[in-house]
Design a protein around this motif. Structure first.
Motif: not given
Ligand code: GTP
Length: 545
Positions: A1-30
């Motif tokens: 089994m591979p033991d590398a992190p499962l990273l998405s390679s789709d740029p749209t998706h990566v941007t959405l995820l990055f922004q979702a994580q940043a919003a969590l950190m800011r406390g903007d959960v909704d």
């Protein structure tokens, strides 16, 4: 089994995820939830398992912050399952860490412990894990121990977590396990008072420093402005107010509670902070023997904890009410709360059993999925092999030759090695069919195939192009020995005991060899071989004539 992190390679998706994580950190959960849902849909449409697992993880973390624990549990489990199915141990550890925290708060302490232990082991063993993943897993294993009332283990793990964060200079992050250290110790003192009627000792609580010096001396650091830190800071301040209250300094405890309450009103209305403040208000009123307020705050805590699905604080509220009613001599009400508390425990046990059954089902599904994908892989490999094989002789077919020759040609040019192609054509094969039948013709083709296979070494390949035409691809032939290769093939076919195939049968073949040229394509190379073979065939036919 591979033991590398499962990273998405789709740029749209990566941007959405990055922004979702940043919003969590800011406390903007909704906002984070909206982005994570879009990321999930996008990943589902793209059939991107990596992206789906990550989006589910952020959804679970958002639900945990919003205190929608049941939903957070389901989503974190799904994320862990997807990470596990795809062999991403680091992602699985992250999802299990979230799951462990949620289960502990939901009162499923044994399951919380199990998930936290696995998360810690995975984060330690996976080289792809984030350096902080182990510290975080230690923190939530400590929480799980505290919720299981195993306070010594909790203290040890939480201390380890604090040290890990501090060793990396992450003072703001170290506040989370520090808060959990104080909360665990508060809870131990609280249970002492319930079972012994008095606090046995508050010493350990006072010994756990509320804030590291490095945080107080750098109040404006970027990290310390982030929402998770501000929330933890408010929680830590509240634990300090508890300490003051239990030591009898009710005025200071109230004053602090008011200050924290005012800062909470300034935009940090986090369920965790609100619930802890309600508990503190109950304690202050109880200590002041303001029974009406004490009852009202405890009831409020009970209902809010139920709404927030926080069974741990709900149990705390029952214990508070039992003691507050007993202190006033209201034994019937105290007994009623006791019964409700026991019923809650029974309900939690049932729920935990049910979720265990679900987890077994989930494990079975993972196994079935893995087995199905193994079968599919085997089937695909089998079909791929069939697609490259000649059904009659079992040799490779032309498609295979087309697939391997381009790489062989460029490799040969680089390494200055000359591969050779020998074209073999059975003489007068049509007459063999006509005279001896197609069945005999087929057997002749199979036998020639076997004879040619006898010539190949590792790296060489024999191929049936179609009809009575064969090719042997030699990965390397010395120029001076090329004529002898053709002669040997010729001899091997001619001298085979064809009578054993059919009485009266004799078979010969013509062969032509061409070394690869740096400009060659498969077509041009085959063409030269073919010409060479015809030259040879013509001269032999003329000799016979
Ligand atoms: N038994 C059998 N015959 C086949 C198969 N595939 C093609 N053939 C026959 O092979 C024969 C090839 O005939 P030609 O291309 O004229 O070749 P040849 O008779 O060997 O003539 P030369 O190449 O000039 O020696 C045809 O009659 C095809 O029908 C097969 O799979 N099995």
């Amino acid at each position: 089994m591979p033991d590398a992190p499962l990273l998405s390679s789709d740029p749209t998706h990566v941007t959405l995820l990055f922004q979702a994580q940043a919003a969590l950190m800011r406390g903007d959960v909704d906002f984070s939830q909206t982005l994570s849902k879009s990321a999930l849909l996008h990943a589902q449409r793209q059939n991107d398992a990596a992206g789906q697992a990550r989006a589910l993880l952020y959804l679970a973390q958002g639900d945990r912050q919003l205190s929608r624990l049941r939903r957070a549990r389901e989503t974190a489990e799904r994320a862990a399952q997807m990470f596990q199915t795809h062999g991403d141990a680091a992602g699985e550890a992250e999802a299990l860490t979230t799951l462990a925290n949620v289960l502990s708060l939901m009162g499923h302490s044994a399951d919380g412990l199990e998930a936290a232990m696995l998360a810690l082991k995975l984060s330690q063993s996976s080289p792809a894990s984030h350096p902080l993943a182990e510290a975080m897993a230690c923190n939530y294993l400590g929480v799980a121990y505290a919720c299981s009332q195993s306070f010594d283990n909790a203290a040890e793990l939480l201390e380890r977590s604090v040290r890990m964060f501090e060793a990396q200079g992450l003072w703001a992050e170290s506040c989370l396990p520090r808060y959990h250290q104080r909360y665990a110790e508060m809870h131990r003192c609280f249970l002492d008072r319930y079972y012994h009627g008095t606090f046995l000792s508050l010493d350990r609580l006072t010994q756990i420093a509320a804030l590291p010096e490095q945080v107080t001396s750098q109040p404006g650091s970027v990290r310390s402005l982030l929402c998770p830190y501000r929330k933890t800071r408010a929680l830590l301040d509240l634990t300090h107010a508890f300490e003051l209250c239990w030591q009898g300094d009710l005025d200071e405890a109230s004053r602090r509670a008011d200050t924290i309450s005012a800062s909470v009103a300034k935009g940090m209305r986090q369920p965790a902070v609100i619930l802890l403040e309600m508990w503190l208000r109950t304690e202050i009123a109880w200590a002041a023997e303001d029974w009406m307020s004490a009852e009202a705050h405890a009831q409020c805590l009970l209902q809010s904890a139920a709404r927030a699905e926080n069974e741990h604080l709900r149990a705390t509220a029952y214990l508070l009410l039992i003691q507050i009613y007993s202190a006033q001599g209201k034994d019937l009400q105290a007994q009623a709360q006791q019964r409700l508390w026991k019923m809650q425990e029974m309900h939690l046990r049932k729920e935990a059993l049910h979720s265990r059954e679900e987890r077994v089902e989930w494990q079975m599904r993972v196994r079935a999925d893995r087995q199905a994908s193994r079968h599919l892989e085997e089937k695909t490999r089998h079909l791929e092999r069939l697609a490259m094989q000649d059904a009659l002789t079992g040799l490779y077919n032309r498609r295979y030759l087309e697939q391997i020759v381009p790489a062989l040609l460029s490799d040969a040019t680089e390494r200055q090695r000359a591969p050779a192609l020998v074209f073999v054509d059975i003489d007068h094969f049509k007459q063999i069919n006509d005279r001896f039948s197609h069945l005999v013709g087929d057997e002749v083709l199979r036998t020639v195939g076997r004879i040619l296979s006898g010539f190949v070494r590792e790296g060489d390949v024999s191929v049936r192009l179609g009809g009575d035409e064969f090719v042997v691809l030699f990965s390397h032939v010395e120029a001076q020995s090329s004529t002898s290769v053709v002669a040997r093939i010729h001899k091997a076919v001619n001298e085979f005991d064809w009578h054993s195939v059919h009485p009266g049968l004799s078979v010969s073949a013509s062969a032509g060899l061409a070394l690869a040229d740096s400009q060659d394509t498969l077509a041009s190379w085959l063409h030269r071989c073919d010409l060479q073979m015809y030259v040879e065939k013509d001269s032999r036919y003329q000799d016979l004539a």
